[in-house]
Design a protein around this motif. Sequence first.
Motif, PDB file in Angstrom:
ATOM      1  N   LEU A  25       0.833  -1.463  -0.457  1.00 24.25           N
ATOM      2  CA  LEU A  25      -0.026  -0.116  -0.110  1.00 24.25           C
ATOM      3  C   LEU A  25       1.016   0.955  -0.067  1.00 24.25           C
ATOM      4  O   LEU A  25       1.741   0.936   0.901  1.00 24.25           O
ATOM      5  CB  LEU A  25      -0.762   0.148   1.350  1.00 24.25           C
TER       6      LEU A  25
ATOM      7  N   VAL B 188      -7.035  -0.772  -4.669  1.00 28.46           N
ATOM      8  CA  VAL B 188      -6.284  -2.038  -4.476  1.00 28.46           C
ATOM      9  C   VAL B 188      -7.096  -3.450  -4.517  1.00 28.46           C
ATOM     10  O   VAL B 188      -6.914  -4.265  -3.866  1.00 28.46           O
ATOM     11  CB  VAL B 188      -5.319  -2.014  -3.595  1.00 28.46           C
TER      12      VAL B 188
ATOM     13  N   SER C 202      -2.358  -6.153  -3.809  1.00 25.97           N
ATOM     14  CA  SER C 202      -2.001  -5.951  -2.566  1.00 25.97           C
ATOM     15  C   SER C 202      -2.245  -6.920  -1.783  1.00 25.97           C
ATOM     16  O   SER C 202      -2.686  -7.335  -0.783  1.00 25.97           O
ATOM     17  CB  SER C 202      -2.877  -5.032  -1.970  1.00 25.97           C
TER      18      SER C 202
END
Length: 796
Positions: A275, A315, A326
């Motif tokens: 992230l 994501v 992710s």
Amino acid sequence: MKVSLNWLKQYFNENLDGSEIEIILTKLGLEVENREKLDQAFSNVVVGKIIKLEKHPNADKLQICMIDIGKNEKLQIITGAENVFVGMNVPVALVGSKVVGGNISESNLRGLPSYGMLCSGAELAIDSSLLSDKEKEGILPLAEGLELGQDLLEVFSLHDEVLDLGLTPNRADCYGMYNVAKEIILKKDFTLKKLEILKGEKSEQSFKIEINNENLCHRYVARKIKNVNIKSSPLWFSNLLRNVGIRPINNIVDITNYVMFELGQPMHAFDYDKLEGGKIVVDNAKAGEIFITLDGKERKLEKDMLLIKDGLKSVALAGVMGGLNSEVDEYTKNILFEAANFNSASIRRTSRKLGLRSEASGRFERGLSEENALKAMDRAMFLVELLDAGEVDKSYFESYPVKQVIPTIKSTVKRVNDILGMNIQREEIVAIYKKLNFKVEIDGDNLLVTPEAHRIDVKSEIDLVEEVVRIYGYENIPATLPVGATNTIKVDYKIKLIEEIKTHLTDYGLNEIVSYSFIDKESYKKCGYDFSGDKRLKVMNPLSENQSFLRETLLPGIIEIASRNYKRQRRNIGIFEVGRAFKGSDNKLPEENLKLGIFLLENEVKEWYGKTKNDFYTLKGILEKLISAISNKKLKFLKLTDMNTLHPGRAASIIADNEIIGQIGEIHPNVLTEYDIKEKAFYLELDFKSFKEPIVKKYSSLPKYPTIERDMAVILPKDLDYEKIYDVISESSNKMVVGCRIFDIFEGSQIGDDVKSVAFSLTYQNPNKTMTDEEVSEIHNIIVNDLVNKLGARLR
């Protein structure tokens, strides 16, 4: 919703009885559609370890295993599996044990004795969807560290019962196991344990949650796990998931699935180090945006779909599926857990448009309590520590822009009793509300009731009335006769037809099944149907990819159910379905036709008088009896040779009134292989489009005059259809032949390669007088001559 009894037992000190729980839940309005004992598929299978392995001296593909099963006992077992190795823990079916396919006995394989069998997952009736790719191939590998000789039923916690709940759409809360446990204590005086949780402190520092569309996301909770230790979950934890149909993957994914099944709250885990930007942003997708989901597929998104983003990129597809960018993998060191509350209608639209439906999206679609998100997060953190999966951060991050409003509902005792037609005292009604853990305030004749946060289905007074009656007991409602006028109406013929078909077929010993009207492309292909040009009836907004086409035939659904029963050692399979199938038309909407499908498995049964089995003629006899009972139609059969669904040369078109109304025959071996069915099977499908209400049958009186039987044997071309023979006999006899039966067929070099000898028994009868031998002989000779002249026959 699958509910495991072993899972429920964690919440009580008292013992649970499966049959009693089934009755309790059904009486509470949570219908139990099925209760399955998981320890019935096999017995006397234990854990063993391979301590020696060598090639079989008399067979290249066999290996001799020396197996240690504990207590100083070792067995020699011969196997053909290629994935075995020294030191491997394996399931060992001892002599006398039961597995899928039968009982195990001592055997001799190429001159050497074998005292048992090593088992694959399929031989233990373990659904392949619950196994990893490695576990599906060959012998099922067992975890290290297991006690040798331990019963495999105990290893996999299969002394368990699973209840399949048919929940109504309003009871989304009962998609959580703990809430089902709350229902049980409404009828049983049990003590419900509190869930162990690990609370945190809310933090606004170091990480931010931004919700840009508050209508579609009411709450978002996140919490970080450091120094993650990704590994397989403990066996007890994996077994609980496997028993409710979830494949264990690793401890992190298993925790999210566990919490989803326990509290009904879906969760997701991100690789924290993937992230970027130090924040989570919940926002709409851009029109036409391409996003790659965890399954590796590119999804083209629309602007009303909700995404989870970090500071730079998308994501996750909110409430539906995470993103590949992710994903948690073996290199993950830090994790961010997500628990959120998304708009149910938004998730439903997204999952339908993308054909992506999962356990998580299904729960979001039904609606969840906003208060459930933090509770689920705290529970997940406790499990992370319990399973030693990582270090839990003390703080959690949250955005909660739309607080859950829990209504306070006004009701009166009189209103409750007026609706139910009963006389329940106020004290008892109040006691019921308190048992439900609802807050109650008494204001004169009014009761002000506030339900628990997770009971989002309780919104108005009528919902309170429903709660009263289901706890008080539907069975306690007094029986009264309804009052009203009745009218006589004519029942539609098709409705009567369906009922007649079902009645007759169940009388013939068949079982009715019901399958979905929506199927997937693979089901068509497995059944041998052409899919070139994508010409099938595709649904615009399917619930899932598995339901993306309207069925044009009943076979895929029927054979899928037959296969499921076959895998559970059912062999006496005779099933049918009466349902709608669809056909493309020039109009916008497809044409709906009523069809009948019948499936018979060739099953040899030993009786005291001999062996019996189902075959093509069994199915043909059922068809002829059925048609005779429900219509005036006369059937003919025309051989089919060019089919991928039915066996070439062992199938026929069913013809009535010069119109093809169906097909019958042996199912193609390739189709049976696709469904793992090893015996022969037979299938017919009938279209009732041309069926009309039959004319009432008129019965003739019994014949007054005797019959005379004559036999004949003729040599005919081998490929000649018997239907043509019957037609010639019927035309030539001037209606004096009342019975024609083939009793012998012979083929051989003695009569020629391209011919066959057919022997008939003909029954002659004149309805007006007794026939003489001379009259019979005259007609008999005419028939023989016509067979010679019209069909090229010669008399033997």
